[in-house]
Every structure is written in C-alpha cells, then in structure tokens.
Design a protein around this motif. Structure first.
Motif, PDB file in Angstrom:
ATOM      1  N   VAL A  79     -49.346 -85.754  39.393  1.00 47.98           N
ATOM      2  CA  VAL A  79     -49.019 -87.172  39.235  1.00 47.98           C
ATOM      3  C   VAL A  79     -47.900 -87.553  40.205  1.00 47.98           C
ATOM      4  CG1 VAL A  79     -48.002 -88.881  37.658  1.00 47.98           C
ATOM      5  CG2 VAL A  79     -49.865 -87.399  36.862  1.00 47.98           C
ATOM      6  N   ILE A  80     -46.855 -86.750  40.267  1.00 53.20           N
ATOM      7  CA  ILE A  80     -45.745 -87.059  41.175  1.00 53.20           C
ATOM      8  C   ILE A  80     -46.226 -87.081  42.621  1.00 53.20           C
ATOM      9  CG2 ILE A  80     -43.545 -86.226  42.107  1.00 53.20           C
ATOM     10  CD1 ILE A  80     -42.882 -85.205  39.279  1.00 53.20           C
ATOM     11  N   ARG A  81     -47.008 -86.081  43.007  1.00 52.40           N
ATOM     12  CA  ARG A  81     -47.514 -86.026  44.386  1.00 52.40           C
ATOM     13  C   ARG A  81     -48.355 -87.265  44.698  1.00 52.40           C
ATOM     14  NH1 ARG A  81     -48.645 -81.925  48.530  1.00 52.40           N
ATOM     15  NH2 ARG A  81     -49.754 -83.111  50.098  1.00 52.40           N
ATOM     16  N   SER A  82     -49.211 -87.658  43.753  1.00 53.47           N
ATOM     17  CA  SER A  82     -50.093 -88.817  43.947  1.00 53.47           C
ATOM     18  C   SER A  82     -49.328 -90.129  43.929  1.00 53.47           C
ATOM     19  CB  SER A  82     -51.162 -88.853  42.859  1.00 53.47           C
ATOM     20  OG  SER A  82     -51.987 -87.731  42.940  1.00 53.47           O
ATOM     21  N   GLU A  83     -48.361 -90.219  43.048  1.00 50.70           N
ATOM     22  CA  GLU A  83     -47.645 -91.482  42.853  1.00 50.70           C
ATOM     23  C   GLU A  83     -46.595 -91.748  43.925  1.00 50.70           C
ATOM     24  OE1 GLU A  83     -48.229 -93.904  40.910  1.00 50.70           O
ATOM     25  OE2 GLU A  83     -49.373 -93.123  39.226  1.00 50.70           O
ATOM     26  N   SER A  84     -45.775 -90.748  44.222  1.00 56.94           N
ATOM     27  CA  SER A  84     -44.611 -91.008  45.093  1.00 56.94           C
ATOM     28  C   SER A  84     -44.426 -90.013  46.226  1.00 56.94           C
ATOM     29  CB  SER A  84     -43.343 -91.006  44.243  1.00 56.94           C
ATOM     30  OG  SER A  84     -43.067 -89.688  43.789  1.00 56.94           O
ATOM     31  N   GLY A  85     -45.214 -88.946  46.243  1.00 57.43           N
ATOM     32  CA  GLY A  85     -44.975 -87.921  47.250  1.00 57.43           C
ATOM     33  C   GLY A  85     -43.586 -87.316  47.137  1.00 57.43           C
ATOM     34  N   PHE A  86     -43.038 -87.288  45.917  1.00 63.58           N
ATOM     35  CA  PHE A  86     -41.716 -86.733  45.619  1.00 63.58           C
ATOM     36  C   PHE A  86     -40.565 -87.586  46.164  1.00 63.58           C
ATOM     37  CE2 PHE A  86     -44.570 -83.108  45.229  1.00 63.58           C
ATOM     38  CZ  PHE A  86     -44.171 -82.570  44.024  1.00 63.58           C
ATOM     39  N   TYR A 123     -53.068 -93.398  32.744  1.00 63.83           N
ATOM     40  CA  TYR A 123     -51.758 -93.401  33.406  1.00 63.83           C
ATOM     41  C   TYR A 123     -51.762 -94.423  34.539  1.00 63.83           C
ATOM     42  CZ  TYR A 123     -47.264 -91.672  35.057  1.00 63.83           C
ATOM     43  OH  TYR A 123     -45.944 -91.580  35.416  1.00 63.83           O
ATOM     44  N   ASN A 124     -52.891 -94.578  35.206  1.00 66.35           N
ATOM     45  CA  ASN A 124     -52.986 -95.504  36.330  1.00 66.35           C
ATOM     46  C   ASN A 124     -53.296 -96.925  35.890  1.00 66.35           C
ATOM     47  OD1 ASN A 124     -55.166 -96.760  38.463  1.00 66.35           O
ATOM     48  ND2 ASN A 124     -53.375 -95.866  39.462  1.00 66.35           N
ATOM     49  N   ALA A 125     -54.310 -97.094  35.077  1.00 68.25           N
ATOM     50  CA  ALA A 125     -54.794 -98.443  34.732  1.00 68.25           C
ATOM     51  C   ALA A 125     -54.185 -98.986  33.445  1.00 68.25           C
ATOM     52  CB  ALA A 125     -56.311 -98.434  34.612  1.00 68.25           C
ATOM     53  N   GLY A 126     -53.646 -98.102  32.632  1.00 71.55           N
ATOM     54  CA  GLY A 126     -53.128 -98.493  31.326  1.00 71.55           C
ATOM     55  C   GLY A 126     -54.117 -98.123  30.238  1.00 71.55           C
ATOM     56  N   PRO A 127     -53.606 -97.720  29.073  1.00 68.99           N
ATOM     57  CA  PRO A 127     -54.505 -97.295  27.990  1.00 68.99           C
ATOM     58  C   PRO A 127     -55.379 -98.431  27.455  1.00 68.99           C
ATOM     59  CG  PRO A 127     -52.211 -97.251  27.272  1.00 68.99           C
ATOM     60  CD  PRO A 127     -52.198 -97.522  28.739  1.00 68.99           C
ATOM     61  N   GLY A 128     -54.877 -99.662  27.502  1.00 67.84           N
ATOM     62  CA  GLY A 128     -55.684-100.788  27.029  1.00 67.84           C
ATOM     63  C   GLY A 128     -56.952-100.966  27.857  1.00 67.84           C
ATOM     64  N   GLY A 177     -61.757 -99.487  41.488  1.00 70.06           N
ATOM     65  CA  GLY A 177     -61.793 -98.524  42.583  1.00 70.06           C
ATOM     66  C   GLY A 177     -60.490 -97.756  42.718  1.00 70.06           C
ATOM     67  N   GLU A 178     -59.370 -98.460  42.547  1.00 71.61           N
ATOM     68  CA  GLU A 178     -58.059 -97.804  42.647  1.00 71.61           C
ATOM     69  C   GLU A 178     -57.932 -96.688  41.617  1.00 71.61           C
ATOM     70  OE1 GLU A 178     -53.494 -98.717  41.356  1.00 71.61           O
ATOM     71  OE2 GLU A 178     -54.594-100.387  42.238  1.00 71.61           O
ATOM     72  N   THR A 179     -58.349 -96.955  40.382  1.00 71.18           N
ATOM     73  CA  THR A 179     -58.260 -95.955  39.317  1.00 71.18           C
ATOM     74  C   THR A 179     -59.236 -94.814  39.570  1.00 71.18           C
ATOM     75  OG1 THR A 179     -57.539 -97.629  37.743  1.00 71.18           O
ATOM     76  CG2 THR A 179     -58.416 -95.585  36.820  1.00 71.18           C
ATOM     77  N   ARG A 180     -60.415 -95.133  40.014  1.00 71.28           N
ATOM     78  CA  ARG A 180     -61.423 -94.113  40.337  1.00 71.28           C
ATOM     79  C   ARG A 180     -60.849 -93.130  41.379  1.00 71.28           C
ATOM     80  NH1 ARG A 180     -65.253 -97.576  40.721  1.00 71.28           N
ATOM     81  NH2 ARG A 180     -64.939 -98.084  42.907  1.00 71.28           N
ATOM     82  N   GLN A 181     -60.284 -93.672  42.457  1.00 72.26           N
ATOM     83  CA  GLN A 181     -59.709 -92.826  43.509  1.00 72.26           C
ATOM     84  C   GLN A 181     -58.479 -92.070  43.008  1.00 72.26           C
ATOM     85  OE1 GLN A 181     -59.092 -95.631  46.652  1.00 72.26           O
ATOM     86  NE2 GLN A 181     -61.285 -95.773  47.126  1.00 72.26           N
ATOM     87  N   TYR A 182     -57.698 -92.724  42.164  1.00 76.33           N
ATOM     88  CA  TYR A 182     -56.503 -92.099  41.611  1.00 76.33           C
ATOM     89  C   TYR A 182     -56.876 -90.873  40.770  1.00 76.33           C
ATOM     90  CZ  TYR A 182     -52.156 -91.530  39.005  1.00 76.33           C
ATOM     91  OH  TYR A 182     -51.014 -91.014  38.451  1.00 76.33           O
ATOM     92  N   VAL A 183     -57.869 -91.024  39.912  1.00 76.81           N
ATOM     93  CA  VAL A 183     -58.305 -89.898  39.071  1.00 76.81           C
ATOM     94  C   VAL A 183     -58.763 -88.743  39.952  1.00 76.81           C
ATOM     95  CG1 VAL A 183     -60.028 -89.121  37.392  1.00 76.81           C
ATOM     96  CG2 VAL A 183     -58.880 -91.325  37.068  1.00 76.81           C
ATOM     97  N   GLN A 184     -59.552 -89.036  40.950  1.00 77.91           N
ATOM     98  CA  GLN A 184     -60.029 -87.985  41.857  1.00 77.91           C
ATOM     99  C   GLN A 184     -58.864 -87.302  42.572  1.00 77.91           C
ATOM    100  OE1 GLN A 184     -62.674 -90.535  44.078  1.00 77.91           O
ATOM    101  NE2 GLN A 184     -64.477 -89.784  42.983  1.00 77.91           N
ATOM    102  N   ARG A 185     -57.908 -88.083  43.038  1.00 83.84           N
ATOM    103  CA  ARG A 185     -56.763 -87.551  43.768  1.00 83.84           C
ATOM    104  C   ARG A 185     -55.889 -86.670  42.858  1.00 83.84           C
ATOM    105  NH1 ARG A 185     -55.380 -91.989  45.894  1.00 83.84           N
ATOM    106  NH2 ARG A 185     -53.868 -92.666  44.352  1.00 83.84           N
ATOM    107  N   VAL A 186     -55.595 -87.139  41.657  1.00 78.83           N
ATOM    108  CA  VAL A 186     -54.752 -86.358  40.746  1.00 78.83           C
ATOM    109  C   VAL A 186     -55.463 -85.061  40.350  1.00 78.83           C
ATOM    110  CG1 VAL A 186     -53.653 -86.294  38.464  1.00 78.83           C
ATOM    111  CG2 VAL A 186     -53.414 -88.325  39.905  1.00 78.83           C
TER     112      VAL A 186
END
Length: 187
Positions: free
Chosen positions: A56-63, A133-138, A162-171
């Motif tokens: 998550v950290i790597r995907s979100e902020s690159g540390f 975590y990306n799109a929100g639980p709702g 699409g953003e969430t789809r790519q995010y899941v794949q990346r994480v």
C-alpha cells in the motif's frame, strides 16, 4: 564461424546479466523497505500482513512522507483527512500536532488500523480490502450488492472504477514482490 562465436558471446553476456540482476541484492534495491520498524510494529499491533502495508505504501506514496494527492490524501499511506479524523476518534489515537498525517509513525498506525478495520469488514478478503482502501468501503459494498463486481480476484476487470481496478492490480503485484523478496527477512 565468426558470427556464431559473436552470437554465443552475446548470449553468454545476456545470461550473465540476467543472473546478476536476479540476485537478492538487486531485488532489494528495486523494492526497498523504509520505515521497517514502524511497519512491523503496526503490523503486529493491528494484525495486518506487513507485506500488505508495504504494498500500500509503495503504491500510494512511494515511501514519500510529504506526498499529497490531487484529491487531498496525505502521507505515506495517502489517507484522506476526514477518514483520518474518523479513525483517530474510533481508535483513540492522540496525535501531537495537526500535521499528524505527515508523521510516518502516525500515518502508518492510522493506515494499518484502517486496513485491519477493512479486513474485519470484508472477512479477510484481500482483494475487497484493497479495493475498499482505494475507493472506500461504501462504494465497494455498493458494487457487491448491486452485482457490478463479484469481489473475486478473477473478476477484477469488472471493478467499475478504472483507477480502483489498476490500484488493486498494482497493490497485489507489490504484495507478491515484497513477500517473495523479503520472506525470510521480515516478520
């Protein structure tokens, strides 16, 4: 005959480069760990896989601790201020400044607490947790209830955003990378 020797030499060089690049040292250079102590502490406290936190950290902020997204998410784990305020209240955290999301220790604790919350909500289903975590639980619950997405790994392409789809794949990719590289070093 000269051409055959050159080809063999080139193949030998390429094989050597591949073997050199396929070493633990090179992989660790490509996938570094920063804030290991803080990640392991939060992982143990909130019972969350440290490789998930790293991914998550790597995907979100690159540390990068000072990263702020276009939408306003802050810090290592890119937490929205409203979500952070809710988590601080729910978890009983006591930040020492109003800039607490920039503090790596606090950001990792808040983000990891939230991952634990999502793990409970989605019964440990990693794919749903990452999507939420990306799109929100709702949103994720809405997709599941509306049968827009089954929540299953093999149906990631059905995630409406699409953003969430790519995010899941990346994480998931980073999770596997970190787990394979540091399987004997972390825990």
């Amino acid at each position: 005959m000269k051409l055959g020797r050159r080809a063999a030499l080139i193949l030998l060089i390429l094989a050597s480069v591949f073997l050199l690049l396929n070493t633990s040292l090179v992989w660790k250079w490509m996938y570094p760990i920063k804030y290991q102590k803080e990640i392991l502490s939060a992982s143990q406290t909130y019972q969350v896989d440290p490789y998930l936190i790293l991914a998550v950290i790597r995907s979100e902020s690159g540390f990068e601790t000072d990263r702020v997204s276009k939408k306003g998410a802050v810090g290592l784990m890119q937490i929205m201020p409203d979500t952070a305020a809710w988590i601080v209240k729910q978890a009983g955290f006591q930040p020492t400044s109003d800039q607490y999301l920039y503090d790596p220790v606090m950001n990792i604790r808040i983000g990891t607490w939230y991952l634990n919350f999502l793990m409970d909500r989605y019964k440990g289903d990693l794919v749903k947790v990452i999507a939420a975590y990306n799109a929100g639980p709702g949103k994720v619950s809405g997709w599941l209830e509306g049968e827009q997405w089954s929540g299953r790994l093999e149906h990631i392409e059905d995630i409406p955003f699409g953003e969430t789809r790519q995010y899941v794949q990346r994480v998931l990719y980073y999770h596997d990378r970190y787990k394979n590289i540091y399987s004997t070093d972390l825990r």
